[in-house]
Design an enzyme around this catalytic site. Structure first.
Site, PDB file in Angstrom:
ATOM      1  N   ASN A 175       0.870  -1.172   0.000  1.00  0.00           N
ATOM      2  CA  ASN A 175       0.000   0.000   0.000  1.00  0.00           C
ATOM      3  C   ASN A 175       0.908   1.224   0.000  1.00  0.00           C
ATOM      4  O   ASN A 175       1.601   1.504   0.987  1.00  0.00           O
ATOM      5  CB  ASN A 175      -0.922   0.002   1.227  1.00  0.00           C
ATOM      6  CG  ASN A 175      -1.845   1.210   1.248  1.00  0.00           C
ATOM      7  OD1 ASN A 175      -1.453   2.319   0.923  1.00  0.00           O
ATOM      8  ND2 ASN A 175      -3.088   0.989   1.652  1.00  0.00           N
ATOM      9  N   GLU A 203      -3.846   1.823  -3.021  1.00  0.00           N
ATOM     10  CA  GLU A 203      -3.914   3.256  -2.744  1.00  0.00           C
ATOM     11  C   GLU A 203      -2.928   4.027  -3.626  1.00  0.00           C
ATOM     12  O   GLU A 203      -2.143   4.836  -3.130  1.00  0.00           O
ATOM     13  CB  GLU A 203      -3.667   3.543  -1.259  1.00  0.00           C
ATOM     14  CG  GLU A 203      -4.956   3.654  -0.461  1.00  0.00           C
ATOM     15  CD  GLU A 203      -4.795   4.408   0.845  1.00  0.00           C
ATOM     16  OE1 GLU A 203      -5.364   5.505   0.962  1.00  0.00           O
ATOM     17  OE2 GLU A 203      -4.130   3.890   1.749  1.00  0.00           O
ATOM     18  N   TYR A 212      -7.717  -3.691  -2.298  1.00  0.00           N
ATOM     19  CA  TYR A 212      -7.674  -2.670  -1.263  1.00  0.00           C
ATOM     20  C   TYR A 212      -9.034  -2.645  -0.573  1.00  0.00           C
ATOM     21  O   TYR A 212      -9.999  -2.104  -1.092  1.00  0.00           O
ATOM     22  CB  TYR A 212      -7.328  -1.306  -1.870  1.00  0.00           C
ATOM     23  CG  TYR A 212      -7.365  -0.161  -0.883  1.00  0.00           C
ATOM     24  CD1 TYR A 212      -6.816  -0.302   0.391  1.00  0.00           C
ATOM     25  CD2 TYR A 212      -7.966   1.042  -1.216  1.00  0.00           C
ATOM     26  CE1 TYR A 212      -6.860   0.732   1.297  1.00  0.00           C
ATOM     27  CE2 TYR A 212      -8.007   2.096  -0.313  1.00  0.00           C
ATOM     28  CZ  TYR A 212      -7.453   1.933   0.943  1.00  0.00           C
ATOM     29  OH  TYR A 212      -7.497   2.966   1.846  1.00  0.00           O
ATOM     30  N   HIS A 215       2.680   2.226   5.219  1.00  0.00           N
ATOM     31  CA  HIS A 215       2.701   0.767   5.182  1.00  0.00           C
ATOM     32  C   HIS A 215       4.105   0.283   4.829  1.00  0.00           C
ATOM     33  O   HIS A 215       4.926   1.054   4.311  1.00  0.00           O
ATOM     34  CB  HIS A 215       1.736   0.230   4.120  1.00  0.00           C
ATOM     35  CG  HIS A 215       0.295   0.419   4.448  1.00  0.00           C
ATOM     36  ND1 HIS A 215      -0.540  -0.630   4.781  1.00  0.00           N
ATOM     37  CD2 HIS A 215      -0.478   1.532   4.480  1.00  0.00           C
ATOM     38  CE1 HIS A 215      -1.764  -0.161   5.003  1.00  0.00           C
ATOM     39  NE2 HIS A 215      -1.751   1.145   4.824  1.00  0.00           N
ATOM     40  N   ASP A 235      -4.125  -4.781   1.078  1.00  0.00           N
ATOM     41  CA  ASP A 235      -4.440  -4.170   2.360  1.00  0.00           C
ATOM     42  C   ASP A 235      -5.846  -4.595   2.759  1.00  0.00           C
ATOM     43  O   ASP A 235      -6.825  -4.097   2.221  1.00  0.00           O
ATOM     44  CB  ASP A 235      -4.330  -2.646   2.216  1.00  0.00           C
ATOM     45  CG  ASP A 235      -4.655  -1.904   3.498  1.00  0.00           C
ATOM     46  OD1 ASP A 235      -4.963  -2.571   4.509  1.00  0.00           O
ATOM     47  OD2 ASP A 235      -4.607  -0.661   3.483  1.00  0.00           O
TER      48      ASP A 235
END
Length: 266
Positions: A19, A47, A120, A257, A160
């Site tokens: 991420n 992201e 995600y 992350h 994620d």
């Protein structure tokens, strides 16, 4: 492995999920330099917070990657992208549910008999409305994957998940027991997920090890290692014996992350 090389049974492939909290931000913090020193065959980013046309992708191409990109309709929000040195046999944007597909949450790539889902999951940290969306997503995603497995039994779901599963996966399980990302109903879903025939590759290879994949930007959480393990590479049961190794790369500091990786046999 060379770009567009044919896939051979028994070949080792290194998968990274990361991420980035904004791909342009990560690039400005040395992502390409890190990747040039730490090569992987498949990169799954979440992201990305951008459309592909506003990002300089030539450095990735120079490293031998081609990309597939599923951006959110809202600018600067969400989005996933998969970069690979292996040409996928099939690419599917989204899961067919408009509420999630408009947010760029799932990108499927097939490599031989392997189906890779770059995901995600929604966060519920902004309040009750988004927490409700998150729980609905979990239910819908579970059903989507179970249906997919009927024809594609070898499924790897990376990304994620925005859930820490057990107390060993979070620095302070007591204080966070009412926090989104560690709520009982979220953890129960993840237990159901693994009970349904998925294996947590990191925990499979590192049963008692304590490592995290996300640290809040607040209060120096990363320097004190007050983190959460919310990023996963989970593989369907028939594929688990093809996990060679798995781990985290806590040295990568391009995001809040850290990357998670697994080495698997195709």
């Amino acid at each position: 492995m060379t770009l567009d090389a044919p896939i051979h049974s028994g070949e080792t492939v290194r998968i990274l999920t990361y991420n980035l909290n904004g791909i342009r931000s990560a690039l400005s913090k040395g992502l390409i330099e890190w990747l040039s020193q730490n090569p992987f065959d498949i990169l799954c980013f979440q992201e990305v917070k951008a459309t592909h046309d506003v990002v300089d992708l030539l450095p990735f191409e120079a490293l031998g990657y081609k990309y597939h990109w599923h951006a959110a309709e809202k600018k600067g929000y969400s989005g996933v992208a998969t970069f690979s040195k292996i040409a996928p046999d099939q690419v599917v944007m989204g899961c067919g549910i408009p509420a999630y597909d408009c947010e760029g949450r799932i990108l499927r790539t097939d490599f031989g008999d392997l189906t890779l889902l770059n995901c995600y999951f929604p966060s519920g940290t902004t309040g009750e409305i988004r927490q409700t969306v998150k729980m609905q997503f979990l239910n819908d995603f579970f059903n989507y994957v179970q249906e997919l497995r009927k024809n594609r039994p070898n499924v790897v779901v990376v990304g994620d998940y925005n859930i820490a599963h057990t107390p060993i996966d979070i620095h302070d399980p007591v204080r966070n027991k009412t926090s989104s990302g560690f709520l009982p109903e979220e953890r129960e879903w993840l237990t159901k997920w693994f009970d349904s025939g998925f294996v947590d590759s990191y925990r499979f290879k590192n049963p008692g090890k304590v490592e995290y994949s996300w640290w809040s930007f607040r209060a120096g959480s990363r320097s004190t290692n007050k983190g959460w393990r919310i990023d996963y590479i989970s593989v369907s049961e028939p594929f688990k014996d093809r996990i060679v190794a798995a781990g985290h790369r806590t040295d990568a500091v391009h995001s809040d992350h850290g990357p998670v990786w697994a080495e698997v046999l195709l």
